[in-house]
Scaffold this motif. Structure first.
Motif, PDB file in Angstrom:
ATOM      1  N   GLY A  34      21.109 -27.216 -66.750  1.00 20.35           N
ATOM      2  CA  GLY A  34      20.424 -26.382 -67.730  1.00 20.35           C
ATOM      3  C   GLY A  34      19.759 -25.155 -67.143  1.00 20.35           C
ATOM      4  O   GLY A  34      18.856 -24.573 -67.753  1.00 20.35           O
ATOM      5  N   ILE A  35      20.208 -24.729 -65.970  1.00 15.85           N
ATOM      6  CA  ILE A  35      19.609 -23.601 -65.266  1.00 15.85           C
ATOM      7  C   ILE A  35      20.458 -22.347 -65.484  1.00 15.85           C
ATOM      8  O   ILE A  35      21.686 -22.400 -65.376  1.00 15.85           O
ATOM      9  CB  ILE A  35      19.501 -23.916 -63.760  1.00 15.85           C
ATOM     10  CG1 ILE A  35      18.573 -25.107 -63.552  1.00 15.85           C
ATOM     11  CG2 ILE A  35      19.014 -22.707 -62.961  1.00 15.85           C
ATOM     12  CD1 ILE A  35      18.707 -25.759 -62.192  1.00 15.85           C
ATOM     13  N   ARG A  36      19.813 -21.221 -65.781  1.00 18.46           N
ATOM     14  CA  ARG A  36      20.533 -19.957 -65.946  1.00 18.46           C
ATOM     15  C   ARG A  36      21.064 -19.509 -64.579  1.00 18.46           C
ATOM     16  O   ARG A  36      20.294 -19.299 -63.649  1.00 18.46           O
ATOM     17  CB  ARG A  36      19.599 -18.898 -66.517  1.00 18.46           C
ATOM     18  CG  ARG A  36      20.186 -17.485 -66.581  1.00 18.46           C
ATOM     19  CD  ARG A  36      21.172 -17.318 -67.713  1.00 18.46           C
ATOM     20  NE  ARG A  36      20.516 -17.466 -69.001  1.00 18.46           N
ATOM     21  CZ  ARG A  36      19.878 -16.500 -69.653  1.00 18.46           C
ATOM     22  NH1 ARG A  36      19.794 -15.282 -69.128  1.00 18.46           N
ATOM     23  NH2 ARG A  36      19.325 -16.728 -70.830  1.00 18.46           N
ATOM     24  N   TYR A  37      22.368 -19.363 -64.479  1.00 17.63           N
ATOM     25  CA  TYR A  37      22.987 -18.961 -63.212  1.00 17.63           C
ATOM     26  C   TYR A  37      24.156 -18.046 -63.505  1.00 17.63           C
ATOM     27  O   TYR A  37      25.190 -18.477 -64.005  1.00 17.63           O
ATOM     28  CB  TYR A  37      23.445 -20.193 -62.420  1.00 17.63           C
ATOM     29  CG  TYR A  37      24.166 -19.850 -61.128  1.00 17.63           C
ATOM     30  CD1 TYR A  37      23.514 -19.147 -60.123  1.00 17.63           C
ATOM     31  CD2 TYR A  37      25.496 -20.227 -60.927  1.00 17.63           C
ATOM     32  CE1 TYR A  37      24.164 -18.827 -58.939  1.00 17.63           C
ATOM     33  CE2 TYR A  37      26.154 -19.919 -59.737  1.00 17.63           C
ATOM     34  CZ  TYR A  37      25.480 -19.216 -58.753  1.00 17.63           C
ATOM     35  OH  TYR A  37      26.121 -18.889 -57.572  1.00 17.63           O
ATOM     36  N   ASN A  38      23.995 -16.761 -63.174  1.00 19.13           N
ATOM     37  CA  ASN A  38      25.023 -15.773 -63.485  1.00 19.13           C
ATOM     38  C   ASN A  38      25.444 -14.943 -62.281  1.00 19.13           C
ATOM     39  O   ASN A  38      26.142 -13.940 -62.443  1.00 19.13           O
ATOM     40  CB  ASN A  38      24.510 -14.827 -64.585  1.00 19.13           C
ATOM     41  CG  ASN A  38      24.272 -15.544 -65.897  1.00 19.13           C
ATOM     42  OD1 ASN A  38      25.038 -16.417 -66.268  1.00 19.13           O
ATOM     43  ND2 ASN A  38      23.194 -15.191 -66.581  1.00 19.13           N
ATOM     44  N   THR A  39      25.035 -15.318 -61.073  1.00 20.03           N
ATOM     45  CA  THR A  39      25.383 -14.527 -59.896  1.00 20.03           C
ATOM     46  C   THR A  39      26.904 -14.482 -59.718  1.00 20.03           C
ATOM     47  O   THR A  39      27.563 -15.528 -59.728  1.00 20.03           O
ATOM     48  CB  THR A  39      24.740 -15.106 -58.626  1.00 20.03           C
ATOM     49  OG1 THR A  39      23.351 -15.339 -58.862  1.00 20.03           O
ATOM     50  CG2 THR A  39      24.909 -14.156 -57.455  1.00 20.03           C
TER      51      THR A  39
END
Length: 332
Positions: A101-106
């Motif tokens: 549920g963690i925002r990760y867009n790298t």
């Protein structure tokens, strides 16, 4: 200052841990320092050591990534910035952190080197000895920063491990500027004594310049940072420059100093220490979650101790128990 939409946004190494059991004799034969972390500078070295490992298990890791995984398990809203390669381990890492549920867009990094990996040898006493190939994570550029994400997090959390390579060091300096410009707090973990040996002057300058709001260290790291063998003198020195200092002390629990007031918590009792990998990371998770939710220092310390106890009761640095339920039972 606009209201934060995330509790904690972290920047760190995006690593997949590979854990295996080993005895003390193996640790000595390989020239490792038990309980510490050392870097491997080539994929060939990593492959050679991996070939000597016994049966292992792969678990997504990375210090700051472990911390936000713990916060998310407690119900917190988190984001993470860290770079992987376009390979299988990179896919494993991205899947695991998003599934939490963690925002990760790298964006992934094309070509060599591979995604970072940490070969962890766990001895019968639960101590972990880590050997890390930083791979793609050490080339995290400032351009990869999600500035909007950083500005929207109540706390920016940085790991000392990522300070070692030059490119992500510049990125983290830029991230500090973004966070402070948005009126957010900056938390920093020293990570390991070897980081202090290499970059202690940088860390001390960050503190002297008032850029760190929350400092995490274990006892040995604090002594190295403050260049003394006197624990109380080290605590006083750090607390004179950082608004909130948190020091973990293994079986002796942890302390925190804020505004001249000192708080302490005992280590949470468990039946058996299985693997200490991630203990500090999860302590930081509990503490930061407490802070982000507006709890006092004492309650935040208790949450940290609870999360650390859960993580050392099993292999790997990601929670297996329901931390939210454990916290509710412990703190009410």
């Amino acid at each position: 200052m606009t209201e934060a939409t995330f509790d904690v946004v972290a920047i760190g190494n995006a690593i997949v841990d590979i854990l295996a059991q080993a005895d003390d004799a193996f640790i000595q034969e390989q020239g490792m320092t038990k309980g510490s972390m050392q870097l491997m500078f080539s994929p060939a070295d990593a492959d050679a050591l991996y070939a000597k490992m016994g049966p292992g298990r792969e678990v997504s890791g990375g210090s700051a990534a472990n911390t936000v995984a713990g916060i998310a398990a407690l119900g917190g809203r988190c984001g993470f910035i860290g770079q992987v390669a376009d390979d299988q381990l990179g896919q494993v890492f991205a899947h695991d952190i998003r599934a939490a549920g963690i925002r990760y867009n790298t964006a992934v990094r094309a070509g060599e080197p591979t995604t970072a990996r940490c070969l962890i040898f766990v001895t019968p006493d639960g101590q972990r000895t880590m050997n890390t190939f930083l791979g793609a994570s050490q080339f995290l550029p400032e351009a990869a920063l999600d500035r909007e994400l950083i500005a929207s997090g109540a706390i920016l959390y940085l790991e000392g491990y990522l300070w070692d390579p030059e490119e992500p060091r510049r990125a983290m300096r830029a991230a500090i500027d973004i966070a402070r410009g948005a009126g957010r707090r900056v938390a920093f973990t020293l990570s390991d004594v070897f980081c202090i040996n290499r970059h202690g002057d940088d860390f001390r300058k960050l503190m002297a310049d008032g850029l760190i709001d929350i400092l995490f260290a274990n006892e040995n790291e604090l002594l190295a940072l403050c260049q003394t063998e006197d624990f109380e003198a080290a605590v006083e020195r750090a607390a004179g420059q950082v608004p909130l200092v948190v020091v973990t002390r293994s079986e002796k629990g942890a302390i925190a100093v804020k505004g001249g007031q000192r708080f302490a918590v005992a280590a949470e009792p468990i039946e058996r220490v299985v693997d200490t990998t991630g203990a500090g990371d999860l302590f930081a998770a509990g503490f930061l979650h407490g802070q982000a939710q507006g709890h006092g220092v004492e309650t935040s310390l208790k949450l940290g101790a609870l999360c650390a106890a859960e993580i050392i009761s099993h292999y790997g640095a990601r929670p297996e128990a329901d931390l939210k339920t454990l916290a509710a039972e412990k703190l009410g």
